[in-house]
Design an enzyme around this catalytic site. Structure first.
Site, PDB file in Angstrom:
ATOM      1  N   GLN A 106      37.823   8.714  23.826  1.00 39.19           N
ATOM      2  CA  GLN A 106      38.034   8.594  25.274  1.00 39.19           C
ATOM      3  C   GLN A 106      37.602   7.221  25.739  1.00 39.19           C
ATOM      4  O   GLN A 106      36.591   6.699  25.258  1.00 39.19           O
ATOM      5  CB  GLN A 106      37.218   9.688  25.996  1.00 39.19           C
ATOM      6  CG  GLN A 106      37.459   9.782  27.497  1.00 39.19           C
ATOM      7  CD  GLN A 106      36.735  10.953  28.116  1.00 39.19           C
ATOM      8  OE1 GLN A 106      36.748  12.075  27.570  1.00 39.19           O
ATOM      9  NE2 GLN A 106      36.096  10.729  29.259  1.00 39.19           N
ATOM     10  N   HIS A 139      22.461   9.372  31.907  1.00 36.60           N
ATOM     11  CA  HIS A 139      23.249  10.549  31.546  1.00 36.60           C
ATOM     12  C   HIS A 139      23.366  10.736  30.035  1.00 36.60           C
ATOM     13  O   HIS A 139      23.358   9.772  29.267  1.00 36.60           O
ATOM     14  CB  HIS A 139      24.664  10.419  32.131  1.00 36.60           C
ATOM     15  CG  HIS A 139      24.678  10.262  33.607  1.00 36.60           C
ATOM     16  ND1 HIS A 139      25.736   9.714  34.293  1.00 36.60           N
ATOM     17  CD2 HIS A 139      23.759  10.553  34.568  1.00 36.60           C
ATOM     18  CE1 HIS A 139      25.465   9.688  35.590  1.00 36.60           C
ATOM     19  NE2 HIS A 139      24.265  10.189  35.784  1.00 36.60           N
ATOM     20  N   LYS A 193      28.491   5.837  22.767  1.00 37.40           N
ATOM     21  CA  LYS A 193      29.204   5.022  23.764  1.00 37.40           C
ATOM     22  C   LYS A 193      29.159   3.554  23.369  1.00 37.40           C
ATOM     23  O   LYS A 193      28.105   3.030  23.031  1.00 37.40           O
ATOM     24  CB  LYS A 193      28.554   5.201  25.145  1.00 37.40           C
ATOM     25  CG  LYS A 193      28.642   6.624  25.674  1.00 37.40           C
ATOM     26  CD  LYS A 193      27.745   6.854  26.863  1.00 37.40           C
ATOM     27  CE  LYS A 193      27.753   8.327  27.239  1.00 37.40           C
ATOM     28  NZ  LYS A 193      26.724   8.644  28.251  1.00 37.40           N
ATOM     29  N   TYR A 241      34.000   1.775  28.873  1.00 35.51           N
ATOM     30  CA  TYR A 241      33.357   2.250  27.659  1.00 35.51           C
ATOM     31  C   TYR A 241      34.183   3.274  26.915  1.00 35.51           C
ATOM     32  O   TYR A 241      34.983   3.977  27.503  1.00 35.51           O
ATOM     33  CB  TYR A 241      31.945   2.771  27.933  1.00 35.51           C
ATOM     34  CG  TYR A 241      31.790   3.791  29.013  1.00 35.51           C
ATOM     35  CD1 TYR A 241      31.973   3.449  30.342  1.00 35.51           C
ATOM     36  CD2 TYR A 241      31.404   5.082  28.720  1.00 35.51           C
ATOM     37  CE1 TYR A 241      31.812   4.372  31.348  1.00 35.51           C
ATOM     38  CE2 TYR A 241      31.226   6.013  29.719  1.00 35.51           C
ATOM     39  CZ  TYR A 241      31.429   5.654  31.035  1.00 35.51           C
ATOM     40  OH  TYR A 241      31.251   6.571  32.024  1.00 35.51           O
ATOM     41  N   ASP A 264      22.491  12.154  40.504  1.00 34.36           N
ATOM     42  CA  ASP A 264      21.442  11.305  39.908  1.00 34.36           C
ATOM     43  C   ASP A 264      20.149  11.365  40.715  1.00 34.36           C
ATOM     44  O   ASP A 264      19.064  11.110  40.196  1.00 34.36           O
ATOM     45  CB  ASP A 264      21.944   9.871  39.773  1.00 34.36           C
ATOM     46  CG  ASP A 264      23.041   9.765  38.721  1.00 34.36           C
ATOM     47  OD1 ASP A 264      23.677   8.699  38.624  1.00 34.36           O
ATOM     48  OD2 ASP A 264      23.279  10.776  38.019  1.00 34.36           O
TER      49      ASP A 264
END
Ligand SMILES: Cc1cn([C@H]2C[C@H](O)[C@@H](COP(=O)(O)OP(=O)(O)O[C@H]3O[C@H](C)C(=O)[C@H](O)[C@H]3O)O2)c(=O)[nH]c1=O
Length: 186
Positions: A47, A62, A71, A131, A173
């Site tokens: 992705q 996260h 990532k 990313y 957050d």
């Protein structure tokens, strides 16, 4: 592409070979073979993500407790202070963090392996963050750790926050957990 080690051995900074000429520049932003040769990491990315943020926004910290995502992150416009936090319970660097400036100027990327929380503080307006992830988005597994957890002690470059007492955070957050209360990787 060259690899810059960080204080956490599995977190790496990648710096691409940039070819400039009178037209501008060219560089390979990702090459599977070179990535594997340079990092020793054999993985597949499934992705690509892209976010845009104003200065003083902080996204994170996260991670997905199941379907954890590795990532490979970079900035194509603007600048961020990018952070990875080791959440692997049995790691010698558990609870430790690394941070780096990623910008459209330095074209640096950070490899954040599975088992880490990730976040960034945006230092310039109109920052665009791209990313690649090694697993799919799974909101049901997503967890959030507070950006300002004193037990982690991230040294965010808050001088850039002069106009703001705290960063601009999403509602999610704002409800981040302290590390001591969070799910970690065992
Ligand atoms: C992450 C993600 C989000 N979304 C949707 C869910 C929300 O409706 C919207 C914004 O999501 P969120 O507020 O979680 O976006 P960020 O705060 O930028 O989250 C990301 O920022 C930190 C720094 C990370 O490292 C993670 O990759 C990711 O959690 O996009 C999707 O549809 N797919 C996705 O993969």
């Amino acid at each position: 592409m060259q690899v810059i080690k960080t204080t956490i051995p599995d977190v790496l900074i990648l710096e691409p070979q940039v070819y400039g000429d009178e037209r501008g520049f060219f560089f390979e932003s990702f090459n599977q073979q070179k990535f594997e040769q340079l990092t020793g990491v054999k993985t597949q990315f499934v992705q690509d993500n892209h976010s845009k943020s104003a200065a003083n926004v902080l996204r994170g910290l996260h991670y997905q407790i199941s379907q954890p995502q590795g990532k490979l992150v970079r900035v194509v416009a603007g600048e961020v202070f990018d952070v990875a936090v080791d959440l692997r319970k049995h790691s010698q660097t558990f609870g430790q963090w690394v941070g780096a400036i990623l910008s459209s100027d330095n074209k640096r990327q950070m490899w954040v392996p599975e088992g880490f929380a990730h976040g960034f503080l945006v230092l310039k307006d109109n920052t665009e963050f791209l990313y690649k992830t090694t697993d799919y988005y799974a909101p049901q597994h997503e967890r959030c750790i507070r950006w300002d957890d004193a037990d982690i002690g991230i040294e965010w470059p808050t001088a850039s926050l002069a106009a703001h007492a705290i960063p601009v955070l999403s509602a999610k957050d704002q409800l981040g957990l302290r590390l001591v209360d969070a799910d970690v990787f065992v």
